[in-house]
Design a protein around this motif. Structure first.
Motif, PDB file in Angstrom:
ATOM      1  N   THR A  15       0.889  -1.103   0.043  1.00  0.00           N
ATOM      2  CA  THR A  15       0.234  -0.171  -0.036  1.00  0.00           C
ATOM      3  C   THR A  15       0.728   1.484   0.079  1.00  0.00           C
ATOM      4  O   THR A  15       0.502   2.252  -0.692  1.00  0.00           O
ATOM      5  N   TRP A  16       1.998   0.983   0.580  1.00  0.00           N
ATOM      6  CA  TRP A  16       3.116   2.116   0.826  1.00  0.00           C
ATOM      7  C   TRP A  16       3.581   2.446  -0.576  1.00  0.00           C
ATOM      8  O   TRP A  16       3.626   3.712  -1.188  1.00  0.00           O
ATOM      9  N   ILE A  17       3.885   1.488  -1.376  1.00  0.00           N
ATOM     10  CA  ILE A  17       4.410   1.529  -2.593  1.00  0.00           C
ATOM     11  C   ILE A  17       3.436   2.255  -3.749  1.00  0.00           C
ATOM     12  O   ILE A  17       3.783   3.205  -4.257  1.00  0.00           O
ATOM     13  N   PHE A  18       2.088   1.808  -3.702  1.00  0.00           N
ATOM     14  CA  PHE A  18       1.156   2.351  -4.322  1.00  0.00           C
ATOM     15  C   PHE A  18       0.823   3.444  -3.931  1.00  0.00           C
ATOM     16  O   PHE A  18       0.769   4.652  -4.945  1.00  0.00           O
ATOM     17  N   LEU A  19       0.974   4.104  -2.845  1.00  0.00           N
ATOM     18  CA  LEU A  19       0.741   5.453  -2.598  1.00  0.00           C
ATOM     19  C   LEU A  19       1.811   6.556  -2.780  1.00  0.00           C
ATOM     20  O   LEU A  19       1.531   7.610  -3.473  1.00  0.00           O
ATOM     21  N   LEU A  21       3.712   5.791  -5.538  1.00  0.00           N
ATOM     22  CA  LEU A  21       3.834   5.871  -6.809  1.00  0.00           C
ATOM     23  C   LEU A  21       2.644   6.975  -7.479  1.00  0.00           C
ATOM     24  O   LEU A  21       2.670   7.604  -8.422  1.00  0.00           O
ATOM     25  N   PHE A  22       1.507   7.017  -6.445  1.00  0.00           N
ATOM     26  CA  PHE A  22       0.391   7.805  -6.831  1.00  0.00           C
ATOM     27  C   PHE A  22       0.705   9.123  -6.782  1.00  0.00           C
ATOM     28  O   PHE A  22       0.247  10.275  -7.523  1.00  0.00           O
ATOM     29  N   ILE A  23       1.514   9.417  -5.859  1.00  0.00           N
ATOM     30  CA  ILE A  23       2.110  10.946  -5.438  1.00  0.00           C
ATOM     31  C   ILE A  23       2.950  11.271  -6.589  1.00  0.00           C
ATOM     32  O   ILE A  23       2.834  12.474  -7.058  1.00  0.00           O
ATOM     33  N   VAL A  24       3.779  10.359  -7.089  1.00  0.00           N
ATOM     34  CA  VAL A  24       4.798  10.748  -8.046  1.00  0.00           C
ATOM     35  C   VAL A  24       3.864  11.132  -9.372  1.00  0.00           C
ATOM     36  O   VAL A  24       4.164  11.912 -10.150  1.00  0.00           O
ATOM     37  N   ALA A  25       2.888  10.343  -9.780  1.00  0.00           N
ATOM     38  CA  ALA A  25       1.940  10.422 -10.836  1.00  0.00           C
ATOM     39  C   ALA A  25       1.277  12.045 -10.962  1.00  0.00           C
ATOM     40  O   ALA A  25       1.222  12.457 -11.842  1.00  0.00           O
ATOM     41  N   ILE A  26       0.996  12.314  -9.459  1.00  0.00           N
ATOM     42  CA  ILE A  26       0.165  13.565  -9.453  1.00  0.00           C
ATOM     43  C   ILE A  26       1.055  14.513  -9.638  1.00  0.00           C
ATOM     44  O   ILE A  26       0.717  15.537 -10.504  1.00  0.00           O
ATOM     45  N   TYR A  27       2.384  14.372  -9.060  1.00  0.00           N
ATOM     46  CA  TYR A  27       3.182  15.507  -9.531  1.00  0.00           C
ATOM     47  C   TYR A  27       3.754  15.495 -10.758  1.00  0.00           C
ATOM     48  O   TYR A  27       3.709  16.773 -11.262  1.00  0.00           O
ATOM     49  N   ASP A  28       3.690  14.506 -11.532  1.00  0.00           N
ATOM     50  CA  ASP A  28       4.346  14.387 -13.062  1.00  0.00           C
ATOM     51  C   ASP A  28       3.248  15.266 -13.954  1.00  0.00           C
ATOM     52  O   ASP A  28       3.662  15.781 -14.823  1.00  0.00           O
ATOM     53  N   VAL A  29       1.981  14.846 -13.555  1.00  0.00           N
ATOM     54  CA  VAL A  29       0.981  15.260 -14.579  1.00  0.00           C
ATOM     55  C   VAL A  29       0.493  16.779 -14.348  1.00  0.00           C
ATOM     56  O   VAL A  29       0.539  17.562 -15.123  1.00  0.00           O
ATOM     57  N   PHE A  30       0.369  17.039 -12.950  1.00  0.00           N
ATOM     58  CA  PHE A  30      -0.090  18.399 -12.654  1.00  0.00           C
ATOM     59  C   PHE A  30       0.673  19.301 -12.113  1.00  0.00           C
ATOM     60  O   PHE A  30       0.446  20.845 -12.162  1.00  0.00           O
ATOM     61  N   ILE A  31       2.036  19.074 -11.634  1.00  0.00           N
ATOM     62  CA  ILE A  31       2.910  20.102 -11.180  1.00  0.00           C
ATOM     63  C   ILE A  31       4.068  20.295 -11.949  1.00  0.00           C
ATOM     64  O   ILE A  31       4.413  21.500 -12.262  1.00  0.00           O
ATOM     65  N   GLN A  32       4.780  19.403 -12.296  1.00  0.00           N
ATOM     66  CA  GLN A  32       5.924  19.549 -13.005  1.00  0.00           C
ATOM     67  C   GLN A  32       5.811  19.823 -14.562  1.00  0.00           C
ATOM     68  O   GLN A  32       4.928  19.351 -15.150  1.00  0.00           O
ATOM     69  N   LYS A  33       6.528  20.999 -14.974  1.00  0.00           N
ATOM     70  CA  LYS A  33       6.103  21.525 -16.417  1.00  0.00           C
ATOM     71  C   LYS A  33       7.404  21.251 -17.385  1.00  0.00           C
ATOM     72  O   LYS A  33       7.291  21.588 -18.510  1.00  0.00           O
ATOM     73  N   ARG A  34       8.405  20.643 -16.927  1.00  0.00           N
ATOM     74  CA  ARG A  34       9.931  20.608 -17.884  1.00  0.00           C
ATOM     75  C   ARG A  34       9.731  19.405 -18.545  1.00  0.00           C
ATOM     76  O   ARG A  34      10.318  19.545 -19.719  1.00  0.00           O
ATOM     77  N   HIS A  35       9.321  18.141 -18.212  1.00  0.00           N
ATOM     78  CA  HIS A  35       9.407  17.243 -18.954  1.00  0.00           C
ATOM     79  C   HIS A  35       8.162  16.674 -19.636  1.00  0.00           C
ATOM     80  O   HIS A  35       7.237  16.238 -18.861  1.00  0.00           O
TER      81      HIS A  35
END
Length: 224
Positions: A15-19, A21-35
């Motif tokens: 569950t911790w791994i899934f959580l 990865l979910f946070i990383v996905a949110i960051y990649d899609v909605f926060i970071q704008k470089r890549h």
């Protein structure tokens, strides 16, 4: 809130791994704008950049062969390391060499070696490999010059080298029978330690020019 905190220790490890990865996905899609890759492929995009970062090492150890890298391949580096450590640096003629490559030089074994005449230079000096080109022969010069070695010191200006380096190179060519090209920086006393000299002067006429910058034959004659 207390019920949620009490339930945390009982959550399974995945569950911790899934959580995470979910946070990383949110960051990649909605926060970071470089890549763009991370935006379009959240989480998985990180794997692409990680593989790219270790690409040179992967090619060096798993893709490139022993003679494929530049400027020095694995075989050459191994020879340098062994020589620096005073270890065995002998190298056999292995099958990974491309014997049919353009300008490939190799030694062909013979059962009976060629017997040179008694007056041949290699009779007294087996390492003597003269240059095939005779300078000045084509134009019928009075004093043509044939270099005593096919390996010589090319033009390097005295202005770009130290006095010790120039002196060391000239002493080296004196021992090996080669010649030393001075480059366009002039002929210095450090060039004169017994080795053959090719005095190279360009448009600057360093050492052989008049006060107004033209070529001086008188100064040239004094040097030779």
């Amino acid at each position: 809130m207390n019920d949620f905190l009490n339930a945390i220790p009982s959550l399974p490890w995945w569950t911790w791994i899934f959580l995470f990865l979910f946070i990383v996905a949110i960051y990649d899609v909605f926060i970071q704008k470089r890549h763009t890759i991370k935006h379009n492929f959240p989480v998985v995009g990180h794997l692409r950049y990680w593989l790219e970062s270790i690409g040179p090492e992967m090619r060096q150890y798993f893709v490139a062969n022993n003679r494929e890298e530049l400027p020095f391949n694995r075989i050459e580096r191994g020879w340098i390391y062994a020589s620096a450590k005073k270890e065995n640096n002998y190298e056999g003629f292995g099958s990974d060499r491309d014997l049919y490559a353009h300008q490939h030089i190799f030694i062909k074994n013979r059962m009976i070696g060629y017997q040179v005449p008694s007056d041949h230079p290699n009779k007294t000096e087996p390492n003597f490999i003269p240059c095939a080109k005779v300078m000045g022969a084509y134009n019928n010069r009075r004093k043509p010059f044939r270099p005593g070695s096919i390996v010589n010191v090319s033009a390097m200006s005295f202005g770009s080298l130290s006095a010790a380096a120039v002196e060391a190179m000239n002493k080296g060519v004196q021992k090996s029978g080669a010649y030393h090209n001075t480059g366009e920086g002039g002929l210095s006393p450090y060039h004169k330690h017994g080795g053959d000299i090719v005095f190279h002067f360009g448009t600057g006429y360093f050492g052989v020019r008049t006060e107004d910058g033209n070529f001086s034959m008188e100064k040239m004659k004094k040097l030779v």
